[in-house]
Design a protein around this motif. Structure first.
Motif, PDB file in Angstrom:
ATOM      1  N   PRO A  85       0.654  -1.079   0.142  1.00  0.00           N
ATOM      2  CA  PRO A  85       0.069   0.017   0.168  1.00  0.00           C
ATOM      3  C   PRO A  85       0.969   1.375   0.186  1.00  0.00           C
ATOM      4  O   PRO A  85       2.040   1.391   0.554  1.00  0.00           O
ATOM      5  N   ASN A  86       0.406   2.768  -0.868  1.00  0.00           N
ATOM      6  CA  ASN A  86       1.193   3.452  -0.484  1.00  0.00           C
ATOM      7  C   ASN A  86       0.381   4.184   0.791  1.00  0.00           C
ATOM      8  O   ASN A  86      -0.170   3.938   1.662  1.00  0.00           O
ATOM      9  N   LEU A  87       0.625   5.622   0.876  1.00  0.00           N
ATOM     10  CA  LEU A  87       1.376   5.730   2.731  1.00  0.00           C
ATOM     11  C   LEU A  87      -0.441   6.497   2.423  1.00  0.00           C
ATOM     12  O   LEU A  87      -1.147   6.538   3.709  1.00  0.00           O
ATOM     13  N   GLU A  88      -1.004   6.669   1.789  1.00  0.00           N
ATOM     14  CA  GLU A  88      -2.542   7.223   1.671  1.00  0.00           C
ATOM     15  C   GLU A  88      -3.387   5.881   1.960  1.00  0.00           C
ATOM     16  O   GLU A  88      -4.248   5.847   2.819  1.00  0.00           O
ATOM     17  N   GLU A  89      -3.209   5.111   1.275  1.00  0.00           N
ATOM     18  CA  GLU A  89      -4.078   3.616   1.434  1.00  0.00           C
ATOM     19  C   GLU A  89      -4.071   2.884   3.068  1.00  0.00           C
ATOM     20  O   GLU A  89      -4.438   2.828   3.722  1.00  0.00           O
TER      21      GLU A  89
END
Length: 130
Positions: free
Chosen positions: A9-13
């Motif tokens: 996951p990316n930081l927003e996810e």
């Protein structure tokens, strides 16, 4: 050896998943910025325990000689630190990726590569032509 990170996951996810995790447990009431910062500090201590008493040679890049269990434990402690940091940023209204990008830019100005390469001196030693 340098690691490559997964794309997800990316930081927003991760921020969204952590927010949903806390909401499902009614933990927002406990997740004040202060409480999260204190919890983060505790987790950083646990991360540091992974390195305590090993010496610099045993903690060289790539962590030669570490067992799979040691690496798994280290990854879990790093994950705890990251999750608390992301949660702290979310509950504080800080866009963490944007803050990181801005800080990296500012550090590039404070530590110009042509003047600080190979030195661990503080940025103030590079100011004013020193």
């Amino acid at each position: 050896a340098a690691a490559t990170f997964s794309a997800a996951p990316n930081l927003e996810e991760l921020r969204g998943a952590l927010a949903a995790f806390a909401a499902a447990r009614d933990w927002d009431q406990f997740h004040t910025p202060r409480s999260l910062a204190l919890a983060l500090t505790g987790e950083v201590g646990e991360l540091c325990e992974c390195f305590q008493w090993r010496g610099d040679a045993a903690c060289a890049p790539g962590l030669p000689g570490w067992t799979d269990a040691d690496r798994t434990h280290l990854g879990e402690e790093m994950a705890d630190v990251l999750m608390y940091l992301v949660r702290l940023a979310d509950r504080s209204g800080i866009d963490l990726p944007a803050a990181c990008a801005a800080k990296l830019e500012r550090n590039g100005q404070k530590y110009p590569a042509d003047r600080c390469r190979g030195s661990s001196a503080k940025y103030t030693s590079y100011e004013c032509g020193q």
